[in-house]
Design an enzyme around this catalytic site. Structure first.
Site: not given
Ligand code: IMP
Length: 197
Positions: A11-12, A68, A171, A177
């Site tokens: 997704n990212k 992150d 989005k 992001r």
């Molecule tokens: P990481 O950055 O991969 O450690 O994860 C951060 C966590 O924050 C993710 O697993 C999501 O639960 C939440 N998160 C980060 N960005 C988003 C977003 O754009 N939408 C929804 N949840 C997010």
């Protein structure tokens, strides 16, 4: 220019690919054969972004960026924050994480929150950082099916849809992001001649 994006989160990756100019191509962890998880042991979002980018650069010697992100809720003193992915436990379940947030907010009048992203970009031995923040509200119930994480309970300011009710372009108009990624893109366009890299 080819840049590795150090994430396994599709997704990212798709969100960022959607806004990158065609001169910047993303390579994935799969492309370099990395299957193990990159360590994320910092107590801060920024620390984790730096840890990920340094790990890749040290092991693979390639230019890369990592990000992150986390959800910071005002009335929970910034929780879940850096623990957003594991808020309800190490099994990393989005549904359980949302349920926990909704439970903790049940008696709270203030439902203001922000999503934050820090991108760390490592070019040769130099590190550059870019931050993106979006303010919004945590809803009482989920709305929408798109996206991931806390998307279905977060509605950005000046909007009437949750992130999970938006497509990627919508989005990206609001998100933490895309704000951080756009700063990185502007930086790359200004400082690096993309057509020669
Ligand atoms: P990481 O950055 O991969 O450690 O994860 C951060 C966590 O924050 C993710 O697993 C999501 O639960 C939440 N998160 C980060 N960005 C988003 C977003 O754009 N939408 C929804 N949840 C997010």
């Amino acid at each position: 220019m080819k840049l590795l994006f150090a994430t396994k989160n599709l997704n990212k990756a798709n969100e960022i690919k959607d806004i990158l100019p065609k001169q910047i191509q993303i390579i994935t962890l799969k492309d370099i054969g990395l299957e193990e998880d990159i360590p994320e042991t910092s107590k801060t979002i920024r620390g984790n972004a730096l840890q990920k980018v340094n790990f890749i650069k040290n092991h693979f010697k390639i230019n890369c960026f990592a990000e992150d992100s986390g959800l910071e809720i005002d009335s929970l003193n910034g929780e879940p924050g850096v623990d957003s992915a594991i808020y309800a436990g190490k099994h990393r379940d989005d549904n359980d994480n949302i349920n926990l947030v909704l439970k903790k907010l049940k008696s709270k009048a203030n439902r203001k929150a922000q999503f934050k992203t820090i991108i760390a970009l490592k070019i040769n031995e130099n590190i550059f950082e870019f931050e993106g923040v979006v303010n919004g509200t945590i809803l009482l119930n989920r709305r929408g099916k798109n996206g991931f994480g806390y998307d279905s309970i977060f509605e950005p300011e000046n909007c009437c849809k949750t992130f999970a009710e938006m497509n990627i372009h919508e989005k990206n108009y609001y998100s933490h992001r895309s704000k951080a990624a756009n700063k990185m893109i502007t930086f790359l366009e200004k400082t690096i001649n993309l057509s020669n890299t």
